[in-house]
Design a protein around this motif. Structure first.
Motif, PDB file in Angstrom:
ATOM      1  N   TYR A  60      48.530  35.862  35.056  1.00 42.50           N
ATOM      2  CA  TYR A  60      47.914  36.974  34.337  1.00 42.50           C
ATOM      3  C   TYR A  60      48.536  37.085  32.949  1.00 42.50           C
ATOM      4  O   TYR A  60      49.759  37.005  32.815  1.00 42.50           O
ATOM      5  CB  TYR A  60      48.153  38.302  35.069  1.00 42.50           C
ATOM      6  CG  TYR A  60      47.222  38.597  36.213  1.00 42.50           C
ATOM      7  CD1 TYR A  60      46.455  39.759  36.240  1.00 42.50           C
ATOM      8  CD2 TYR A  60      47.104  37.731  37.292  1.00 42.50           C
ATOM      9  CE1 TYR A  60      45.612  40.055  37.305  1.00 42.50           C
ATOM     10  CE2 TYR A  60      46.265  38.012  38.358  1.00 42.50           C
ATOM     11  CZ  TYR A  60      45.520  39.173  38.359  1.00 42.50           C
ATOM     12  OH  TYR A  60      44.683  39.455  39.405  1.00 42.50           O
ATOM     13  N   LYS A  76      52.234  36.172  41.803  1.00 40.90           N
ATOM     14  CA  LYS A  76      51.651  35.974  40.481  1.00 40.90           C
ATOM     15  C   LYS A  76      52.710  36.119  39.405  1.00 40.90           C
ATOM     16  O   LYS A  76      53.762  36.751  39.599  1.00 40.90           O
ATOM     17  CB  LYS A  76      50.505  36.945  40.225  1.00 40.90           C
ATOM     18  CG  LYS A  76      50.883  38.340  39.773  1.00 40.90           C
ATOM     19  CD  LYS A  76      49.630  39.125  39.413  1.00 40.90           C
ATOM     20  CE  LYS A  76      49.963  40.568  39.048  1.00 40.90           C
ATOM     21  NZ  LYS A  76      48.750  41.347  38.784  1.00 40.90           N
ATOM     22  N   VAL A  94      41.831  39.787  44.837  1.00 38.52           N
ATOM     23  CA  VAL A  94      43.285  39.827  44.705  1.00 38.52           C
ATOM     24  C   VAL A  94      43.829  41.072  45.409  1.00 38.52           C
ATOM     25  O   VAL A  94      43.274  42.163  45.287  1.00 38.52           O
ATOM     26  CB  VAL A  94      43.694  39.829  43.222  1.00 38.52           C
ATOM     27  CG1 VAL A  94      45.185  40.115  43.054  1.00 38.52           C
ATOM     28  CG2 VAL A  94      43.341  38.491  42.582  1.00 38.52           C
ATOM     29  N   THR A 121      42.961  32.840  38.938  1.00 33.68           N
ATOM     30  CA  THR A 121      43.173  32.964  40.373  1.00 33.68           C
ATOM     31  C   THR A 121      42.857  31.627  41.023  1.00 33.68           C
ATOM     32  O   THR A 121      42.049  30.838  40.519  1.00 33.68           O
ATOM     33  CB  THR A 121      42.304  34.064  41.014  1.00 33.68           C
ATOM     34  OG1 THR A 121      40.919  33.728  40.880  1.00 33.68           O
ATOM     35  CG2 THR A 121      42.566  35.411  40.367  1.00 33.68           C
ATOM     36  N   SER A 130      37.884  39.683  42.069  1.00 31.20           N
ATOM     37  CA  SER A 130      38.801  38.545  42.115  1.00 31.20           C
ATOM     38  C   SER A 130      39.394  38.304  43.498  1.00 31.20           C
ATOM     39  O   SER A 130      40.110  37.326  43.694  1.00 31.20           O
ATOM     40  CB  SER A 130      39.941  38.755  41.110  1.00 31.20           C
ATOM     41  OG  SER A 130      39.458  38.871  39.801  1.00 31.20           O
ATOM     42  N   LEU A 152      48.978  32.913  40.912  1.00 31.71           N
ATOM     43  CA  LEU A 152      48.067  33.560  39.983  1.00 31.71           C
ATOM     44  C   LEU A 152      48.785  33.737  38.646  1.00 31.71           C
ATOM     45  O   LEU A 152      49.983  34.034  38.608  1.00 31.71           O
ATOM     46  CB  LEU A 152      47.624  34.925  40.511  1.00 31.71           C
ATOM     47  CG  LEU A 152      47.110  34.985  41.955  1.00 31.71           C
ATOM     48  CD1 LEU A 152      46.628  36.391  42.288  1.00 31.71           C
ATOM     49  CD2 LEU A 152      46.026  33.967  42.192  1.00 31.71           C
TER      50      LEU A 152
END
Length: 403
Positions: free
Chosen positions: A278, A125, A85, A291, A83, A276
């Motif tokens: 999650y 995020k 990240v 993302t 990803s 982001l």
């Protein structure tokens, strides 16, 4: 030319590649003994992000380093199928290697990327609870973030989270401002530059066939159209999905790896979120998350598909379009307005897990001589997420073990 030693590989999702042979002075630093036998100080097996970070750190400490990679370029395995990240360190048991390497590595990584001019963005995020039952998980993540010394984490009500992201549906959320994005290939190229500047080298299409200890060091045999042998004092096994095979090929015991595939889907249209997003964590991963890459494109994933296959070379990386159905269901829990037909198959990756389906996630393993008894060898097992974030901290740990 297979089996030969090269510098300056550039690779991005197998799209392009350029190579240049090591100049004569570099061959002298490597103390080449003949056309196919090389005598060096440190051998790093695997040119993914962790292997390159280890090689760069060893080279900066004055060690003569060769990176041997089984494929034709850098980052062709796990490092090009994730990803991208930069993780803050929320999820990992306090005191574990994953916790310590992630938090220290993240801080080092932001400094490194800024100093090298590598593309990155501290985008932040939200980890969201979409039902009351998930709020317990979000609250537990907050407590763990405090214990893990993760900076600036904030618990938000659903209303506060929706004020930040109007398209979001949730009952509460955790804000992690330290989470970011990185151009992973730009990062790896910067590491290659560090290796080369310190006189190190890279050898592509060089797959480990076998090896053994010899005279207080190691003799490792590589295959290819032009096989070579490397004699060295120290080895870092950073072969990722192949780490277990490599360890066993050189006569060292290694844990079995369980392979877990994760697929990603792209999303048409303009980004609906600025951060982001999650969900609460799931078995084997962090859930199907959103993302936004550095170019502003939305993508979702990965999911978790536990594989019966144990040979990394046989993993099918094609994305099954039929998996979109489960993606729509997972995404619409936090983005109900996701349009029909918006998802398109993108790419997939595979993780080398030390835990199996239904088991708690295993920690990283950094096995030095105190573990396996072999001199001058460090094996890296189960280095999945947050391996990219942790790479510079892992590199420092490995180099210290080999000092």
């Amino acid at each position: 030319m297979r089996g030969a030693i090269y510098q300056g590989a550039v690779h991005k999702h197998a799209a392009h590649e350029k190579r240049g042979r090591i100049p004569p002075i570099a061959l002298e630093r490597a103390n080449a003994m003949s056309a196919d036998v090389y005598d060096i100080d440190c051998l790093v097996i695997g040119a993914g992000v962790v292997g390159l970070a280890c090689a760069a750190e060893l080279a900066r400490r004055g060690r003569d380093v060769l990176v041997a990679e089984a494929t034709g370029g850098i980052g062709n395995g796990i490092s090009s199928r994730n990803s991208e990240v930069i993780h803050a360190g929320l999820y990992y048991p306090t005191g574990s290697l994953r916790h310590r390497m992630c938090v220290a590595g993240r801080r080092k990584l932001y400094d490194y990327l800024s100093a090298r001019g590598v593309g990155h963005r501290k985008i932040g995020k939200l980890v969201v609870a979409t039902a009351a039952a998930e709020e317990i998980q979000i609250a537990a993540l907050y407590e763990r973030a405090q214990a893990n010394d993760v900076e600036n984490v904030v618990l938000l009500s659903g209303a506060d989270a929706r004020a930040m992201e109007p398209n979001l549906a949730c009952v509460s959320a955790l804000l992690s401002p330290e989470t970011g994005l990185v151009d992973s290939h730009g990062y790896m190229l910067a590491l290659v530059g560090d290796i080369e500047s310190a006189g190190g080298a890279l050898a592509f299409e060089s797959r480990v066939l076998g090896g053994e200890t010899r005279g207080g060091g190691w003799e490792i045999r590589f295959g290819g159209a032009e096989p070579m042998t490397v004699r060295c004092r120290a080895i870092v096994n950073a072969a990722g999905l192949e780490a277990t095979r490599v360890a066993r090929a050189i006569g060292v015991d290694a844990p079995p790896l369980t392979l877990a595939k994760g697929s990603y889907f792209g999303c048409v249209g303009r980004p609906a979120f600025s951060r982001l997003i999650y969900p609460a964590p799931v078995d084997g991963g962090l859930g199907v998350h959103l993302t936004v890459d550095l170019a502003g494109r939305m993508r979702f994933g990965p999911d978790v598909e536990w594989l019966d296959e144990t040979d990394p070379a046989k993993v099918d990386y094609a994305v099954d379009p039929g998996r979109a159905e489960s993606f729509y269901a997972a995404i619409r829990r936090y983005w109900p307005a996701l349009p029909d037909g918006a998802l398109t198959p993108d790419y997939s990756g595979c993780r080398p897990k030390l835990s199996r389906r239904g088991e708690p996630a295993a920690d990283f393993r950094i096995d030095g001589p105190e573990t396996h008894g072999a001199p001058g060898l460090v094996n890296l097992f189960g280095i999945e997420s947050p391996g990219l974030t942790s790479s510079l901290a892992i590199a420092e740990d490995v180099a210290s073990r080999l000092s």
